[in-house]
Write a protein that holds these residues in place. Structure first.
Motif, PDB file in Angstrom:
ATOM      1  N   GLY A  51       0.797  -1.228   0.000  1.00 25.62           N
ATOM      2  CA  GLY A  51       0.000   0.000   0.000  1.00 25.62           C
ATOM      3  C   GLY A  51       0.827   1.273   0.000  1.00 25.62           C
ATOM      4  N   LYS A  52       1.997   1.224  -0.652  1.00 31.60           N
ATOM      5  CA  LYS A  52       2.865   2.406  -0.740  1.00 31.60           C
ATOM      6  C   LYS A  52       2.755   3.001  -2.133  1.00 31.60           C
ATOM      7  CE  LYS A  52       5.153   1.923   3.211  1.00 31.60           C
ATOM      8  NZ  LYS A  52       5.233   2.940   4.217  1.00 31.60           N
ATOM      9  N   SER A  53       3.105   4.236  -2.235  1.00 30.47           N
ATOM     10  CA  SER A  53       3.110   4.912  -3.521  1.00 30.47           C
ATOM     11  C   SER A  53       4.563   5.256  -3.877  1.00 30.47           C
ATOM     12  CB  SER A  53       2.272   6.180  -3.410  1.00 30.47           C
ATOM     13  OG  SER A  53       2.369   6.929  -4.564  1.00 30.47           O
ATOM     14  N   PRO A  54       4.974   5.109  -5.135  1.00 28.63           N
ATOM     15  CA  PRO A  54       4.147   4.827  -6.294  1.00 28.63           C
ATOM     16  C   PRO A  54       3.954   3.342  -6.532  1.00 28.63           C
ATOM     17  CG  PRO A  54       6.388   5.239  -7.033  1.00 28.63           C
ATOM     18  CD  PRO A  54       6.376   5.421  -5.528  1.00 28.63           C
ATOM     19  N   ALA A  64       5.713  -2.030  -8.413  1.00 27.53           N
ATOM     20  CA  ALA A  64       5.875  -1.121  -7.268  1.00 27.53           C
ATOM     21  C   ALA A  64       7.357  -0.794  -7.114  1.00 27.53           C
ATOM     22  CB  ALA A  64       5.337  -1.786  -6.007  1.00 27.53           C
ATOM     23  N   GLU A  65       7.646   0.151  -6.226  1.00 29.78           N
ATOM     24  CA  GLU A  65       9.013   0.598  -5.877  1.00 29.78           C
ATOM     25  C   GLU A  65       9.517   1.516  -6.990  1.00 29.78           C
ATOM     26  OE1 GLU A  65      10.430  -0.240  -2.747  1.00 29.78           O
ATOM     27  OE2 GLU A  65      11.823   1.313  -3.359  1.00 29.78           O
ATOM     28  N   SER A  66       9.721   2.793  -6.663  1.00 28.67           N
ATOM     29  CA  SER A  66       9.965   3.772  -7.733  1.00 28.67           C
ATOM     30  C   SER A  66      11.124   3.427  -8.657  1.00 28.67           C
ATOM     31  CB  SER A  66      10.108   5.195  -7.202  1.00 28.67           C
ATOM     32  OG  SER A  66      10.544   5.260  -5.907  1.00 28.67           O
ATOM     33  N   GLY A  67      12.230   2.902  -8.099  1.00 27.23           N
ATOM     34  CA  GLY A  67      13.363   2.544  -8.971  1.00 27.23           C
ATOM     35  C   GLY A  67      12.971   1.459  -9.956  1.00 27.23           C
TER      36      GLY A  67
HETATM   37  N1  GSH Z   1      11.247   3.039  -1.538  1.00 29.70           N
HETATM   38  C1  GSH Z   1       9.836   3.148  -1.860  1.00 29.70           C
HETATM   39  C2  GSH Z   1       9.193   4.062  -0.838  1.00 29.70           C
HETATM   40  C3  GSH Z   1       7.698   4.091  -0.951  1.00 29.70           C
HETATM   41  C4  GSH Z   1       7.083   5.042   0.078  1.00 29.70           C
HETATM   42  O1  GSH Z   1       7.473   5.055   1.261  1.00 29.70           O
HETATM   43  N2  GSH Z   1       6.147   5.866  -0.383  1.00 29.70           N
HETATM   44  C5  GSH Z   1       5.499   6.821   0.495  1.00 29.70           C
HETATM   45  C6  GSH Z   1       5.118   8.058  -0.299  1.00 29.70           C
HETATM   46  S1  GSH Z   1       6.446   9.021  -0.867  1.00 29.70           S
HETATM   47  C7  GSH Z   1       4.179   6.290   1.007  1.00 29.70           C
HETATM   48  O2  GSH Z   1       3.512   5.515   0.327  1.00 29.70           O
HETATM   49  N3  GSH Z   1       3.797   6.784   2.192  1.00 29.70           N
HETATM   50  C8  GSH Z   1       2.502   6.525   2.760  1.00 29.70           C
HETATM   51  C9  GSH Z   1       2.473   5.311   3.648  1.00 29.70           C
HETATM   52  O3  GSH Z   1       3.524   4.783   4.007  1.00 29.70           O
HETATM   53  O4  GSH Z   1       1.364   4.911   4.028  1.00 29.70           O
HETATM   54  C10 GSH Z   1       9.710   3.687  -3.293  1.00 29.70           C
HETATM   55  O5  GSH Z   1      10.620   4.381  -3.722  1.00 29.70           O
HETATM   56  O6  GSH Z   1       8.737   3.391  -3.988  1.00 29.70           O
END
Ligand code: GSH
Length: 225
Positions: A51-54, A64-67
């Protein structure tokens, strides 16, 4: 069709920008952070378990995972754009910075955010001095020196070439923009780092960056990760 599952004020802005640079068609599915916790809504877990973005979907694929998303989009849909030719030194630099952004640059910035929050958190008066002392100690012994070393390294890289992977703008620059924007938002991009500041000004002036902002909505890195 590519769908970007876009959380406001988050790393998914980078993915919108990449898609605009590549001039690819895409749709946006929007999610809103909880204003208090800054966490993503549970509905994002229906797309990817963390459930993380992006996160993007491309047909049946979920990435998933921006890289990994950036690598996927550049390799699958980029037709050789925004990536230095395979086998070149610039390609190696490209890969290094693509991984450095999340693997090395973000962890101390996140720690700084967490410890700054701890210092501001209301707590009983007799606990506060202890919490403050621990926080100041972690910051001065670990976080601040780590951040300074990384900032100097990034600065010296951009003092030698205009872009992270050499003379040409690449997707590694898009990936590196987030830690630099986070550093700027957390007060760490001061006059000691003119090349990094110029980098941010230059990327912010790119038409594709502006188009991504227009589609993604207001973007301000504040209290969330
Ligand atoms: N290393 C992961 C980090 C993903 C991450 O932590 N995204 C943040 C937004 S910048 C997020 O979803 N935060 C909201 C949450 O953790 O619920 C990536 O680069 O995709």
């Amino acid at each position: 069709m590519i769908t970007v599952h876009h959380l406001n004020n988050s790393r998914s802005q980078r993915v919108l920008w990449l898609l605009e640079e590549l001039e690819l068609p895409y749709e946006i599915q929007r999610y809103k952070r909880n204003p208090e916790t800054m966490l993503a809504p549970a509905s994002l877990r229906a797309v990817h378990p963390l459930g993380k973005s992006p996160v993007i979907t491309d047909g049946d694929r979920v990435v998933a995972e921006s890289g990994a998303i950036i690598e996927y989009l550049v390799e699958r849909h980029g037709h050789g754009r925004l990536i230095p030719p395979a086998g070149t030194d610039d390609h190696l630099k490209y890969r290094y910075w693509l991984h450095f952004a999340e693997g090395s640059a973000m962890p101390p910035l996140l720690l700084k955010l967490v410890f700054d929050k701890i210092e501001r958190t209301p707590m009983p008066f007799f606990v506060k001095p202890v919490a403050q002392r621990i926080s100041h100690s972690v910051k001065s012994r670990f976080i601040v020196p780590q951040l300074a070393a990384q900032m100097e390294y990034m600065e010296s890289t951009l003092a030698r070439s205009p872009w992270f992977a050499g003379e040409t703008f690449s997707a590694a620059d898009i990936q590196m923009s987030f830690p630099l924007e986070a550093a700027a938002a957390r007060g760490g991009l001061d006059v000691r780092y003119p090349a990094l500041r110029t980098f941010l000004e230059t990327v912010h002036a790119r038409p594709a960056y502006a188009r991504a902002l227009a589609r993604g909505g207001p973007y301000e890195i504040v209290g969330g990760d």
